[in-house]
Motif scaffolding. Sequence first.
Motif, PDB file in Angstrom:
ATOM      1  N   GLU A 172     -12.990  -0.809  -5.951  1.00  0.00           N
ATOM      2  CA  GLU A 172     -12.223   0.423  -6.338  1.00  0.00           C
ATOM      3  C   GLU A 172     -11.420   0.540  -5.593  1.00  0.00           C
ATOM      4  O   GLU A 172     -10.583   1.360  -5.965  1.00  0.00           O
ATOM      5  CB  GLU A 172     -13.238   1.068  -4.801  1.00  0.00           C
ATOM      6  N   ARG A 173     -10.291  -0.115  -4.361  1.00  0.00           N
ATOM      7  CA  ARG A 173      -9.096  -0.170  -3.779  1.00  0.00           C
ATOM      8  C   ARG A 173      -8.822   0.037  -5.271  1.00  0.00           C
ATOM      9  O   ARG A 173      -7.624   0.742  -4.993  1.00  0.00           O
ATOM     10  CB  ARG A 173      -8.937  -1.209  -3.112  1.00  0.00           C
ATOM     11  N   ILE A 174      -8.778  -1.990  -5.780  1.00  0.00           N
ATOM     12  CA  ILE A 174      -7.367  -1.690  -7.371  1.00  0.00           C
ATOM     13  C   ILE A 174      -7.839  -0.685  -8.190  1.00  0.00           C
ATOM     14  O   ILE A 174      -6.697  -0.053  -8.904  1.00  0.00           O
ATOM     15  CB  ILE A 174      -8.137  -2.482  -7.407  1.00  0.00           C
ATOM     16  N   SER A 175      -9.120  -0.077  -8.443  1.00  0.00           N
ATOM     17  CA  SER A 175      -9.380   1.163  -9.450  1.00  0.00           C
ATOM     18  C   SER A 175      -8.704   2.570  -8.681  1.00  0.00           C
ATOM     19  O   SER A 175      -7.695   3.669  -9.799  1.00  0.00           O
ATOM     20  CB  SER A 175     -10.689   0.850 -10.072  1.00  0.00           C
ATOM     21  N   LYS A 176      -8.505   2.648  -7.666  1.00  0.00           N
ATOM     22  CA  LYS A 176      -7.963   3.924  -7.445  1.00  0.00           C
ATOM     23  C   LYS A 176      -6.472   3.546  -6.762  1.00  0.00           C
ATOM     24  O   LYS A 176      -6.216   4.601  -5.452  1.00  0.00           O
ATOM     25  CB  LYS A 176      -8.470   4.191  -5.931  1.00  0.00           C
ATOM     26  N   ALA A 177      -5.913   2.823  -7.075  1.00  0.00           N
ATOM     27  CA  ALA A 177      -3.826   1.816  -6.308  1.00  0.00           C
ATOM     28  C   ALA A 177      -3.552   3.079  -7.148  1.00  0.00           C
ATOM     29  O   ALA A 177      -3.752   3.386  -8.681  1.00  0.00           O
ATOM     30  CB  ALA A 177      -4.105   1.397  -6.111  1.00  0.00           C
ATOM     31  N   SER A 178      -2.697   4.034  -6.504  1.00  0.00           N
ATOM     32  CA  SER A 178      -1.128   4.628  -6.629  1.00  0.00           C
ATOM     33  C   SER A 178      -0.663   3.984  -7.586  1.00  0.00           C
ATOM     34  O   SER A 178      -0.033   4.750  -8.794  1.00  0.00           O
ATOM     35  CB  SER A 178      -0.695   5.665  -5.693  1.00  0.00           C
ATOM     36  N   GLU A 194       0.722  -0.980  -0.052  1.00  0.00           N
ATOM     37  CA  GLU A 194       0.024   0.060  -0.020  1.00  0.00           C
ATOM     38  C   GLU A 194       1.081   1.145   0.364  1.00  0.00           C
ATOM     39  O   GLU A 194       1.811   1.808   1.026  1.00  0.00           O
ATOM     40  CB  GLU A 194      -0.631  -0.528   1.492  1.00  0.00           C
ATOM     41  N   GLY A 195       0.727   2.585  -0.916  1.00  0.00           N
ATOM     42  CA  GLY A 195       1.124   3.297  -1.305  1.00  0.00           C
ATOM     43  C   GLY A 195       2.621   3.304  -1.731  1.00  0.00           C
ATOM     44  O   GLY A 195       3.608   4.512  -1.749  1.00  0.00           O
ATOM     45  N   ALA A 196       3.226   1.832  -1.943  1.00  0.00           N
ATOM     46  CA  ALA A 196       3.813   2.268  -2.555  1.00  0.00           C
ATOM     47  C   ALA A 196       4.559   2.864  -4.302  1.00  0.00           C
ATOM     48  O   ALA A 196       2.935   3.425  -4.775  1.00  0.00           O
ATOM     49  CB  ALA A 196       4.369   0.715  -3.845  1.00  0.00           C
ATOM     50  N   ALA A 197       5.151   3.594  -4.421  1.00  0.00           N
ATOM     51  CA  ALA A 197       5.781   4.257  -6.079  1.00  0.00           C
ATOM     52  C   ALA A 197       5.526   3.652  -6.585  1.00  0.00           C
ATOM     53  O   ALA A 197       6.084   2.563  -6.725  1.00  0.00           O
ATOM     54  CB  ALA A 197       7.150   4.839  -5.657  1.00  0.00           C
ATOM     55  N   ALA A 198       4.654   4.049  -7.916  1.00  0.00           N
ATOM     56  CA  ALA A 198       4.531   3.218  -9.493  1.00  0.00           C
ATOM     57  C   ALA A 198       6.176   3.631  -9.623  1.00  0.00           C
ATOM     58  O   ALA A 198       6.952   4.466  -9.805  1.00  0.00           O
ATOM     59  CB  ALA A 198       3.753   4.232  -9.902  1.00  0.00           C
ATOM     60  N   TYR A 199       6.119   1.728 -10.475  1.00  0.00           N
ATOM     61  CA  TYR A 199       7.468   2.115 -11.525  1.00  0.00           C
ATOM     62  C   TYR A 199       7.920   2.734 -12.570  1.00  0.00           C
ATOM     63  O   TYR A 199       6.263   3.836 -12.894  1.00  0.00           O
ATOM     64  CB  TYR A 199       7.977   0.363 -12.092  1.00  0.00           C
ATOM     65  N   PRO A 200       8.603   3.074 -12.764  1.00  0.00           N
ATOM     66  CA  PRO A 200       8.988   4.063 -14.416  1.00  0.00           C
ATOM     67  C   PRO A 200       8.428   3.448 -15.223  1.00  0.00           C
ATOM     68  O   PRO A 200       8.714   2.381 -15.735  1.00  0.00           O
ATOM     69  CB  PRO A 200      10.496   4.625 -14.288  1.00  0.00           C
TER      70      PRO A 200
END
Length: 330
Positions: free
Chosen positions: A193-199, A81-87
């Motif tokens: 909802e959790r998956i679709s809104k995941a950062s 949860e809250g992991a930075a998105a990979y480039p």
Amino acid sequence: MWVDSGEVPHAAGEHSIETPHGVLHVTLHGTRTTRRPAILTFHDVGLDSKSCFSPLFKFEEMQEIVKNFTLIHVDAPGQEEGAAAYPAGYQYPSMDTVAEMIPAVLQFFNFRTVIGVGVGAGAYVLSKFSIANPDSVEGLVLINIDTNARGWIDWAAQKLSSVTSSLTEQIVSHLFSQEELSSNTDLVQSHRERISKASNLVNIELFWKTYNSRRDLNIDRNSSFKCPVMLVVGDQAPYEDAAVECNSKMDPTTTSFLKPAKLTEAFKYFIQGMGYMASSCMTRLSRSRTTSLSSSYSMDGSRSRSRTLSQGSQGGQMPPSPSQTMEVSC
């Protein structure tokens, strides 16, 4: 180098562990002793360790486990949860590589052995780890496992799905049965909802693609797992046939195949069978000569069946011999 103090050399809570293949986010709970194996969990695609396992281990009937074992919850790379998105262009590790990251976790916490609990993709990862490191695994609980690589029909279906369905819907269809999707339960809606809104949705997609590119485990009853294994599959689960096929390839003297009604009970009996839980902690049992349970995979006795553990106490019983299973009787 192993430390023989008998205590976990790191505090409970969240840790970032360096491995030969990158960093893993790991959460430590439970007792601090290393004198018995840790319970190491690995989640499914579209989940993280918190959403997959927290409900299960918070149930009152699981507190005996929490009091006596260290729980090591492993998040697949970039899935916490809250992991930075990979480039863009990031090369996500293969399923084999992810499995090769786990030994560093054991060494970090000073554990020689673990009891693995994996769901879906996590079950595949822990299977790979166990096959490569048989001396490090004392037992495996594999929930909704598919040990097979995708055939060309599955590959074509996946390609079509990727065109006609969003990533979120693809993963939700992986996590839940058609019956649940049609009912559109609160649990289904909350995960959607959790998956679709995941950062970190891009990370989830990378893990999803990696899982769909997995190789066949090529297991057989003579040379695969050297520890007791409990296979768990829900009624009408998308991968029920795959789990049945997996069971057919396993050593029947060390494998249990269950369609359980209460996972907490099944898990505790599994631990007890390994000599780590006193019989006084367990509820009474009634034995029946069956090969599997036919009750639903739910915590409340309803027909609902979730491939996640978010419904909590889902499970069944442990067989005292290859020809028997035990029905939980409270």
